[in-house]
Design a protein around this motif. Structure first.
Motif, PDB file in Angstrom:
ATOM      1  N   ASN A  11       0.822  -1.210   0.000  1.00  0.00           N
ATOM      2  CA  ASN A  11       0.000   0.000   0.000  1.00  0.00           C
ATOM      3  C   ASN A  11       0.855   1.259   0.000  1.00  0.00           C
ATOM      4  O   ASN A  11       0.539   2.229  -0.696  1.00  0.00           O
ATOM      5  CB  ASN A  11      -0.954   0.002   1.188  1.00  0.00           C
ATOM      6  CG  ASN A  11      -2.065  -1.010   1.016  1.00  0.00           C
ATOM      7  OD1 ASN A  11      -2.437  -1.372  -0.091  1.00  0.00           O
ATOM      8  ND2 ASN A  11      -2.591  -1.496   2.132  1.00  0.00           N
ATOM      9  N   LEU A  15       0.683   3.919  -3.018  1.00  0.00           N
ATOM     10  CA  LEU A  15       0.362   5.318  -2.718  1.00  0.00           C
ATOM     11  C   LEU A  15       1.473   6.245  -3.197  1.00  0.00           C
ATOM     12  O   LEU A  15       1.195   7.313  -3.739  1.00  0.00           O
ATOM     13  CB  LEU A  15       0.129   5.507  -1.218  1.00  0.00           C
ATOM     14  CG  LEU A  15      -1.229   5.069  -0.694  1.00  0.00           C
ATOM     15  CD1 LEU A  15      -1.240   5.096   0.828  1.00  0.00           C
ATOM     16  CD2 LEU A  15      -2.331   5.950  -1.250  1.00  0.00           C
ATOM     17  N   GLU A  19      -0.587   8.135  -5.689  1.00  0.00           N
ATOM     18  CA  GLU A  19      -1.182   9.200  -4.871  1.00  0.00           C
ATOM     19  C   GLU A  19      -0.152   9.773  -3.899  1.00  0.00           C
ATOM     20  O   GLU A  19      -0.344   9.746  -2.677  1.00  0.00           O
ATOM     21  CB  GLU A  19      -2.386   8.650  -4.094  1.00  0.00           C
ATOM     22  CG  GLU A  19      -3.561   8.232  -4.950  1.00  0.00           C
ATOM     23  CD  GLU A  19      -4.274   9.399  -5.594  1.00  0.00           C
ATOM     24  OE1 GLU A  19      -4.153  10.529  -5.099  1.00  0.00           O
ATOM     25  OE2 GLU A  19      -4.963   9.174  -6.605  1.00  0.00           O
ATOM     26  N   LEU A  22      -1.406  12.361  -1.245  1.00  0.00           N
ATOM     27  CA  LEU A  22      -2.161  11.757  -0.147  1.00  0.00           C
ATOM     28  C   LEU A  22      -1.213  11.097   0.846  1.00  0.00           C
ATOM     29  O   LEU A  22      -1.357  11.261   2.059  1.00  0.00           O
ATOM     30  CB  LEU A  22      -3.161  10.726  -0.692  1.00  0.00           C
ATOM     31  CG  LEU A  22      -3.936   9.931   0.349  1.00  0.00           C
ATOM     32  CD1 LEU A  22      -4.777  10.849   1.217  1.00  0.00           C
ATOM     33  CD2 LEU A  22      -4.802   8.882  -0.336  1.00  0.00           C
ATOM     34  N   LEU A  23      -0.235  10.367   0.334  1.00  0.00           N
ATOM     35  CA  LEU A  23       0.730   9.706   1.221  1.00  0.00           C
ATOM     36  C   LEU A  23       1.493  10.738   2.051  1.00  0.00           C
ATOM     37  O   LEU A  23       1.683  10.549   3.256  1.00  0.00           O
ATOM     38  CB  LEU A  23       1.701   8.851   0.410  1.00  0.00           C
ATOM     39  CG  LEU A  23       2.737   8.069   1.214  1.00  0.00           C
ATOM     40  CD1 LEU A  23       2.075   7.128   2.210  1.00  0.00           C
ATOM     41  CD2 LEU A  23       3.659   7.306   0.291  1.00  0.00           C
ATOM     42  N   LYS A  44       7.211   3.086   0.638  1.00  0.00           N
ATOM     43  CA  LYS A  44       7.477   4.423   0.097  1.00  0.00           C
ATOM     44  C   LYS A  44       8.965   4.591  -0.210  1.00  0.00           C
ATOM     45  O   LYS A  44       9.341   5.079  -1.264  1.00  0.00           O
ATOM     46  CB  LYS A  44       7.029   5.513   1.066  1.00  0.00           C
ATOM     47  CG  LYS A  44       7.268   6.914   0.512  1.00  0.00           C
ATOM     48  CD  LYS A  44       7.303   7.947   1.598  1.00  0.00           C
ATOM     49  CE  LYS A  44       7.582   9.349   1.105  1.00  0.00           C
ATOM     50  NZ  LYS A  44       8.743   9.510   0.276  1.00  0.00           N
TER      51      LYS A  44
END
Length: 76
Positions: A11, A15, A19, A22-23, A44
């Motif tokens: 996830n 992200l 996105e 958002l992250l 990430k």
């Protein structure tokens, strides 16, 4: 426990890829310490590494022939 880390990693990676804004809004509120959050942060980080290592499409590589150069035939 390992399942939660993997879910968080996937996830976090997705992200970061699709996105990132958002992250970045979520990150300040995330507290490392549980497996899901640790996985998300690692996902990430991995995306950031992959993005740096990905060859740039705009930068010509040394292996691509230059269309402006003509082949030179050498006489023997």
């Amino acid at each position: 426990m390992e399942q939660e880390f993997i879910k968080g990693f996937n996830n976090g990676y997705l992200l970061a890829q699709y996105e990132p804004e958002l992250l970045n809004k979520l990150l300040p509120d995330l507290k490392p310490g549980n497996n899901y959050v640790d996985g998300m942060l690692s996902g990430k980080e991995q995306h950031d590494i992959d993005k740096i290592r990905q060859p740039q499409k705009d930068v010509p590589s040394n292996n691509t022939p230059d269309k402006n150069k003509k082949d030179i035939e050498w006489e023997r």
